[in-house]
Write a protein that holds these residues in place. Structure first.
Motif, PDB file in Angstrom:
ATOM      1  N   GLY A   6       0.805  -1.207   0.000  1.00 22.68           N
ATOM      2  CA  GLY A   6       0.000   0.000   0.000  1.00 22.68           C
ATOM      3  C   GLY A   6       0.843   1.264   0.000  1.00 22.68           C
ATOM      4  O   GLY A   6       0.420   2.305  -0.487  1.00 22.68           O
ATOM      5  N   SER A  23      -6.419   3.500   1.404  1.00 28.48           N
ATOM      6  CA  SER A  23      -6.464   2.236   0.668  1.00 28.48           C
ATOM      7  C   SER A  23      -7.412   2.357  -0.516  1.00 28.48           C
ATOM      8  O   SER A  23      -8.256   3.244  -0.548  1.00 28.48           O
ATOM      9  CB  SER A  23      -6.919   1.092   1.580  1.00 28.48           C
ATOM     10  OG  SER A  23      -8.241   1.316   2.020  1.00 28.48           O
ATOM     11  N   TRP A  24      -7.244   1.463  -1.490  1.00 29.44           N
ATOM     12  CA  TRP A  24      -8.170   1.389  -2.610  1.00 29.44           C
ATOM     13  C   TRP A  24      -8.216  -0.040  -3.105  1.00 29.44           C
ATOM     14  O   TRP A  24      -7.307  -0.828  -2.852  1.00 29.44           O
ATOM     15  CB  TRP A  24      -7.794   2.350  -3.734  1.00 29.44           C
ATOM     16  CG  TRP A  24      -6.444   2.134  -4.364  1.00 29.44           C
ATOM     17  CD1 TRP A  24      -5.301   2.826  -4.094  1.00 29.44           C
ATOM     18  CD2 TRP A  24      -6.094   1.173  -5.365  1.00 29.44           C
ATOM     19  NE1 TRP A  24      -4.266   2.363  -4.856  1.00 29.44           N
ATOM     20  CE2 TRP A  24      -4.720   1.347  -5.653  1.00 29.44           C
ATOM     21  CE3 TRP A  24      -6.782   0.196  -6.050  1.00 29.44           C
ATOM     22  CZ2 TRP A  24      -4.044   0.570  -6.584  1.00 29.44           C
ATOM     23  CZ3 TRP A  24      -6.113  -0.579  -6.979  1.00 29.44           C
ATOM     24  CH2 TRP A  24      -4.758  -0.384  -7.240  1.00 29.44           C
ATOM     25  N   SER A  25      -9.305  -0.374  -3.806  1.00 29.43           N
ATOM     26  CA  SER A  25      -9.408  -1.689  -4.426  1.00 29.43           C
ATOM     27  C   SER A  25     -10.130  -1.545  -5.757  1.00 29.43           C
ATOM     28  O   SER A  25     -10.931  -0.623  -5.952  1.00 29.43           O
ATOM     29  CB  SER A  25     -10.158  -2.678  -3.526  1.00 29.43           C
ATOM     30  OG  SER A  25     -11.516  -2.309  -3.428  1.00 29.43           O
ATOM     31  N   ASP A  27     -12.092  -4.214  -8.451  1.00 28.75           N
ATOM     32  CA  ASP A  27     -12.567  -5.569  -8.722  1.00 28.75           C
ATOM     33  C   ASP A  27     -13.036  -5.644 -10.173  1.00 28.75           C
ATOM     34  O   ASP A  27     -13.994  -4.970 -10.547  1.00 28.75           O
ATOM     35  CB  ASP A  27     -13.718  -5.936  -7.786  1.00 28.75           C
ATOM     36  CG  ASP A  27     -13.309  -5.858  -6.322  1.00 28.75           C
ATOM     37  OD1 ASP A  27     -12.265  -6.424  -5.981  1.00 28.75           O
ATOM     38  OD2 ASP A  27     -14.040  -5.223  -5.546  1.00 28.75           O
ATOM     39  N   GLY A  54     -14.953  -0.333  -7.921  1.00 31.44           N
ATOM     40  CA  GLY A  54     -13.814  -0.008  -7.072  1.00 31.44           C
ATOM     41  C   GLY A  54     -14.259   0.687  -5.808  1.00 31.44           C
ATOM     42  O   GLY A  54     -15.420   1.077  -5.666  1.00 31.44           O
ATOM     43  N   SER A  55     -13.317   0.833  -4.909  1.00 28.43           N
ATOM     44  CA  SER A  55     -13.582   1.562  -3.675  1.00 28.43           C
ATOM     45  C   SER A  55     -12.277   2.171  -3.183  1.00 28.43           C
ATOM     46  O   SER A  55     -11.189   1.736  -3.567  1.00 28.43           O
ATOM     47  CB  SER A  55     -14.185   0.651  -2.609  1.00 28.43           C
ATOM     48  OG  SER A  55     -13.270  -0.359  -2.250  1.00 28.43           O
ATOM     49  N   PHE A  86      -5.758   4.083 -10.630  1.00 27.36           N
ATOM     50  CA  PHE A  86      -5.338   3.226  -9.533  1.00 27.36           C
ATOM     51  C   PHE A  86      -3.860   2.931  -9.755  1.00 27.36           C
ATOM     52  O   PHE A  86      -3.510   2.121 -10.617  1.00 27.36           O
ATOM     53  CB  PHE A  86      -6.157   1.935  -9.516  1.00 27.36           C
ATOM     54  CG  PHE A  86      -7.632   2.173  -9.294  1.00 27.36           C
ATOM     55  CD1 PHE A  86      -8.150   2.210  -8.015  1.00 27.36           C
ATOM     56  CD2 PHE A  86      -8.485   2.364 -10.357  1.00 27.36           C
ATOM     57  CE1 PHE A  86      -9.498   2.433  -7.805  1.00 27.36           C
ATOM     58  CE2 PHE A  86      -9.838   2.581 -10.165  1.00 27.36           C
ATOM     59  CZ  PHE A  86     -10.343   2.614  -8.883  1.00 27.36           C
ATOM     60  N   SER A 120     -17.322   4.498  -3.155  1.00 27.88           N
ATOM     61  CA  SER A 120     -17.489   3.388  -4.071  1.00 27.88           C
ATOM     62  C   SER A 120     -17.608   3.911  -5.487  1.00 27.88           C
ATOM     63  O   SER A 120     -18.214   4.953  -5.721  1.00 27.88           O
ATOM     64  CB  SER A 120     -18.743   2.569  -3.720  1.00 27.88           C
ATOM     65  OG  SER A 120     -18.604   1.985  -2.460  1.00 27.88           O
TER      66      SER A 120
END
Length: 128
Positions: A6, A23-25, A27, A54-55, A86, A120
């Motif tokens: 991270g 943080s990020w994600s 999918d 994503g978030s 990202f 989100s």
């Protein structure tokens, strides 16, 4: 071999790094379409459409115009998707870029500490 952590990543909004992104994600998924023919006994599939959500968790800093713009985006009506990046590794410029709509935002209120806001995203179009 380099390990991604991270600490090596960041989130960009409209080409600018969002300050204090905790943080990020992202999918990414692809549909499996049933193309089974009559008279067969086993299902078969082909690739379908790809999509992504994503978030991110952003530590709110009222001095960061980029973070303020991102967080105010959900309050605006009739807008188009925004450019979101990202960044996996800032040292090597590895990143995934896309256009996304902000679909939800959680803004807790607290006194005397940093506020972590969850956002989100729904990706629209390709991911590059």
């Amino acid at each position: 071999m380099a390990v991604l952590t991270g600490a090596n990543g960041s989130l960009t909004f409209r080409g600018q790094t969002v300050a204090r992104c905790r943080s990020w994600s992202l999918d990414i998924s692809r549909d499996a379409l049933d193309d089974t023919c009559l008279g067969t006994f086993d299902r078969t599939y082909v690739e379908g459409l790809r999509g992504a959500t994503g978030s991110a968790v952003i530590l709110y800093d009222p001095e960061s115009s980029t973070a303020v713009s991102l967080l105010n985006r959900i309050l605006q009506n009739g807008g188009a998707a925004d450019d979101i990046g990202f960044v996996l590794n800032t040292a090597t410029s590895q990143k995934l870029e896309c256009s996304a709509l902000i679909t939800s935002q959680s803004t807790p209120m607290s006194t005397g500490e940093a506020v972590a806001i969850s956002v989100s995203l729904q990706v629209t179009g390709p991911i590059g």
